[in-house]
Design an enzyme around this catalytic site. Structure first.
Site, mmCIF file in Angstrom:
data_model
loop_
_atom_site.group_PDB
_atom_site.id
_atom_site.type_symbol
_atom_site.label_atom_id
_atom_site.label_comp_id
_atom_site.label_asym_id
_atom_site.label_seq_id
_atom_site.Cartn_x
_atom_site.Cartn_y
_atom_site.Cartn_z
ATOM 1 N N PHE A 20 61.577 21.372 -9.887
ATOM 2 C CA PHE A 20 60.243 21.351 -10.472
ATOM 3 C C PHE A 20 60.308 20.674 -11.836
ATOM 4 C CE2 PHE A 20 60.558 24.976 -7.664
ATOM 5 C CZ PHE A 20 59.365 24.977 -6.968
ATOM 6 N N THR A 48 64.619 23.583 -4.733
ATOM 7 C CA THR A 48 63.518 22.691 -5.098
ATOM 8 C C THR A 48 63.584 22.433 -6.597
ATOM 9 O OG1 THR A 48 62.064 23.352 -3.283
ATOM 10 C CG2 THR A 48 61.017 22.414 -5.222
#
Length: 356
Positions: free
Chosen positions: A259, A257
């Site tokens: 960020f 992921t």
């Protein structure tokens, strides 16, 4: 053997004392840096400078201390040093023990004041109002795609992207008993459930899957129900005293992921930068091709292009573009300016160090 072991332990104690002396000497220099910056517009947190420190130390490491541990050790040294200069408050999409929390700790260390928020918009609001120096929000997953709420917030907000974080995601199945046979329901965030869909269908085909606000909230619910399990991080398991039923159950083991760190500023060029922009193009024949030409003819690499429906007008789309290079680089600036000639609206979201 006891005498030899005692001598080695005494040597370790002596070395630890020397390390402590050097840490304090480094801290004094950091305080001098802070005094030098007072009254200037210089940022006291510079992600590109940190990356350069980690890379230089890895290159100069002769071993046997593992190179992959250098960043973790110096992350905390730098975090503590920054706290000496100025207390750093960082808002993140909470609660604690979510993957966003883990990413914030990875970026800012344990000496920063990490403050959980209930929503992505609340993170933006904390930074915009000056109640937090920085914010950390998810923007995309390698398997499930973009986090649309984050992209939508950039359309409304004047905040900038200050850094990016790439976090490897490992989804664990957690429960109080650690027995698969006890599981009557599974809680998790919808994205986590989606990323583990195949494993769940094969191993828990008749068990209800229940969406909750975060993986940490799922762990909290499982901690109060012996018949429930949660899909969450190992950190969430430790936070809520859950045991591991099965580790890393995501369908795709390569799961990351991305960020974003948001701020009111754009950092200075660091040499390995990325620029993100959003824009609304005029609807006319060949516009998509012309949109890419300013970058193609300058040999500028585009690492991402994403479109989102414009909510206020049907069948119109706003585009998000990631460009290699800093906006202060002439080629990038010229390409963005030329793109602006084809746009109804264009906005630079930030130029920041590429995650490594």
């Amino acid at each position: 053997m006891n005498d030899a072991l005692k001598a080695l332990r005494e040597k370790i104690d002596t070395l630890d004392d020397q390390i402590l002396d050097l840490l304090n000497e480094r801290a004094k220099v950091v305080l001098d840096v802070g005094k030098t910056k007072q009254g200037s517009k210089s940022a006291y947190y510079v992600p590109s400078r940190e990356q350069a420190i980690y890379e230089r130390l890895r290159q100069h490491n002769p071993g046997p201390f593992p190179s992959d541990a250098i960043q973790r050790v110096f992350r905390e040294i730098i975090s503590a040093s920054l706290a000496l200069e100025q207390p750093m408050k960082v808002a993140f999409l909470g609660p604690q023990a979510t993957f966003t929390h883990v990413a914030a700790m990875q970026q800012f260390g344990l000496s920063a004041q990490l403050v959980p928020q209930k929503s992505i918009s609340a993170v933006f609001d904390e930074v915009a109002r000056g109640r937090a120096n920085y914010g950390v929000v998810p923007v995309e997953n390698s398997n499930e795609g973009v986090v649309t709420h984050t992209l939508d917030m950039f359309m409304e907000s004047g905040l900038k992207i200050y850094a990016e974080i790439l976090q490897e995601i490992s989804h664990d199945l957690l429960s109080l008993s650690a027995r698969m046979s006890d599981i009557e329901r599974v809680y998790s965030h919808p994205q986590a459930l989606a990323q583990c869909r195949k494993w769940l269908e094969e191993n828990l085909p008749d068990v209800p899957l229940i969406d909750v606000a975060s993986t940490a909230a799922a762990a909290q619910l499982a901690a109060g129900d012996r018949s429930a399990a949660a899909i969450a991080s190992a950190a969430a398991g430790a936070q809520y005293d859950l045991r591991q039923v099965k580790a890393n159950i995501a369908d795709n083991p390569s799961n990351f992921t991305r960020f974003l760190v948001i701020s009111n500023q754009i950092p200075a060029p660091g040499g390995h930068d990325k620029t993100s922009i959003l824009f609304l193009i005029k609807d006319e024949p060949g516009i998509l091709l012309r949109m890419l030409e300013p970058f193609s003819k300058r040999a500028i690499n585009l690492s991402k292009i994403e479109s989102r429906p414009l909510k206020k007008r049907a069948w119109e789309y706003i585009f998000f573009l990631d460009i290699e290079g800093h906006i202060e680089t002439p080629a990038v600036r010229d390409a963005v300016d030329e793109l602006g000639d084809y746009c109804q609206f264009i906005k630079v979201l930030g130029s920041y160090p590429r995650a490594v």
